[in-house]
Design an enzyme around this catalytic site. Structure first.
Site, PDB file in Angstrom:
ATOM      1  N   ASP A   1       0.859  -1.178   0.000  1.00  0.00           N
ATOM      2  CA  ASP A   1       0.000   0.000   0.000  1.00  0.00           C
ATOM      3  C   ASP A   1       0.900   1.233   0.000  1.00  0.00           C
ATOM      4  OD1 ASP A   1      -1.736   2.095   0.542  1.00  0.00           O
ATOM      5  OD2 ASP A   1      -2.892   0.995   2.035  1.00  0.00           O
ATOM      6  N   HIS A   2       0.851   1.998  -1.116  1.00  0.00           N
ATOM      7  CA  HIS A   2       1.769   3.120  -1.249  1.00  0.00           C
ATOM      8  C   HIS A   2       1.431   4.276  -0.315  1.00  0.00           C
ATOM      9  CE1 HIS A   2       5.171   4.910  -2.985  1.00  0.00           C
ATOM     10  NE2 HIS A   2       4.977   4.585  -4.255  1.00  0.00           N
ATOM     11  N   ARG A   3       0.266   4.256   0.336  1.00  0.00           N
ATOM     12  CA  ARG A   3      -0.021   5.260   1.354  1.00  0.00           C
ATOM     13  C   ARG A   3       0.843   5.038   2.589  1.00  0.00           C
ATOM     14  NH1 ARG A   3      -6.237   4.262   2.406  1.00  0.00           N
ATOM     15  NH2 ARG A   3      -5.332   2.165   2.580  1.00  0.00           N
TER      16      ARG A   3
END
Length: 468
Positions: free
Chosen positions: A438-440
């Protein structure tokens, strides 16, 4: 001679706010005599198969649902004929909790009916159902059950339902998991119309609203051409299977994950010959005699070690609180293909286990999952997952994150391939690793370092000495 009375047993919430279950089979028939806590049915929730114990001792008077039926929580499924004096384990009259005259909370408490996970909710003076329910392990889970018995309570005067929310209305009626899903998708529940009992907003309502909203903001909509009509015998060229149970839950979870978390996938192919040689030695050692060791066992241990150096992959995005939750423990999920569909049970506190303990836990987890007996508790609370696609002969893939997790590792098959080893071309055993995150929560640098550490351990297990 004691009098008898009829007691209805309504399908309870089997955990995590699930709104429906399928009755797989009945273990009793009308006229059978049952004892307290005797298994009367086998039901399948969206996550697992659960044995349903009888809340009463008596005789089965009626079965309200057939095997194969999908029943909403709160609906009656079976009636019992019980002795009036023994209708309640506490020895009271056994009358319903909603009986007029039990106006005070003490009286209501004494007349609650038992169900699968303890006792039914106390009917409060406000007329609202209680939101706490006892679990199998003695803990308490918050939920908002649909108590149809409340609709049968006498009221002082008709109450008009306002068309707009008032100050007394806290929020639209839904369960905690549904509210979390709405928060994750950025949906205001005030805008969603509930189709569940009494206007309850279900997971399907939220997902359908999200799908409609997604189509509305699309630049263009491609309408597929209608499928050709086959004029032959109906059903001859196709088989239709109802979407329910584990398959329905998995589909909803994957859609939620795909539309919520920005996925990034990285790949790394490594020479795992040293790991395979170590595996062969361990299998013949006295310490591991009788234990089931596989490449997955060592890869799982390598993931746990790599996480110590890269803890950001063991975290969760809390949209409601606008916080990143860093887990100081690892509940390692293992994707398992079962006859009922994909499940991802997890090993609790896997980071504290030795290799022997991890091997045992993996064996028990996979055996339980394949038999369809994984409990809801084993499916909840995962922090990072592994999917072993190599067992199907696949080299690499782009796995979808388990909702609420920051990363998932896909293990490819171990293959012999030409490889440069010690500056010479040699035949080595290689494996491709796929990491989706998850790039967040995880930056590219953090994800790359984790994957590099995982590859370094599998290509040279002795490198662990420099990492811990």
């Amino acid at each position: 001679m004691s009098a008898t009375m009829i007691k209805e047993f309504r399908l309870p919430d089997l955990g995590e706010g699930l709104t429906e279950s399928e009755i797989l089979s009945w273990k009793v028939a009308v006229g059978d005599t049952v004892t307290l806590n005797q298994v009367i049915a086998e039901v399948e929730t969206a996550k697992a198969v659960v044995e349903l114990p009888s809340p009463f001792a008596g005789t089965v008077a009626a079965l309200h649902e057939q095997a194969g039926s999908v029943v909403e929580v709160g609906k009656p499924i079976v009636s019992f004929e019980v002795d009036d004096a023994g209708a309640s384990p506490s020895g009271d009259s056994g009358s319903d909790a909603g009986t007029p005259g039990a106006s005070d909370s003490e009286g209501a408490l004494a007349k609650r009916e038992p169900n699968l996970v303890g006792y039914g909710a106390v009917v409060e003076k406000s007329g609202r159902p209680a939101r706490r329910q006892r679990n199998f392990d003695g803990g308490v889970t918050e939920y908002e059950p649909v108590n149809e018995a409340l609709a049968e309570q006498p009221v002082q005067a008709p109450v008009a339902v306002p068309s707009e929310p008032t100050a007394e209305q806290e929020r639209p009626r839904s369960t905690p998991p549904v509210r979390k899903l709405a928060r994750d998708l950025g949906i205001d529940l005030e805008m969603v119309k509930g189709t569940g009992p009494g206007g309850l907003i279900t997971r399907s309502d939220v997902q359908e609203f999200a799908a409609v909203d997604q189509r509305q903001v699309s630049v263009s909509v491609v309408t597929p051409a209608p499928a050709p009509v086959y004029a032959g015998v109906p059903g001859e060229r196709e088989t239709r299977t109802p979407i329910k149970g584990v398959r329905k839950f998995t589909a909803a979870a994957m859609v939620q994950s795909a539309f919520t978390a920005p996925h990034v996938t990285e790949f790394l192919t490594v020479d795992v010959t040293p790991t395979m040689e170590l595996l062969a030695r361990l299998k013949t050692s006295r310490e591991f005699a009788g234990y089931k060791l596989t490449p997955l066992t060592l890869a799982a241990k390598a993931v746990l070690i790599a996480l110590r150096r890269n803890p950001s992959l063991n975290s969760r995005w809390d949209e409601a609180a606008q916080e990143i939750v860093q887990f100081n423990y690892v509940n390692l999920g293992i994707a398992a293909a079962t006859p009922r569909g994909l499940t991802v049970p997890n090993i609790k506190d896997a980071d504290k286990m030795t290799l022997l303990e991890l091997s045992t836990a993996l064996s028990e987890l996979t055996d339980t999952a394949r038999s369809g007996r994984t409990s809801p508790a084993d499916l909840a609370g995962g922090t990072i997952s592994i999917t072993n696609i190599g067992v199907f002969g696949i080299d690499a893939g782009t796995p979808i994150l388990n909702p609420g997790e920051a990363a998932i590792v896909a293990l490819g098959s171990v293959r012999k391939a030409p490889w440069v080893h010690n500056d010479e071309l040699a035949v080595r055993q290689v494996m491709s690793l796929s990491l989706a995150f998850d790039h967040r929560l995880v930056d590219g640098e953090q994800g790359s370092k984790f994957l590099a550490d995982l590859g370094a351990i599998l290509s040279d297990p002795a490198a662990v000495i420099t990492m811990i």
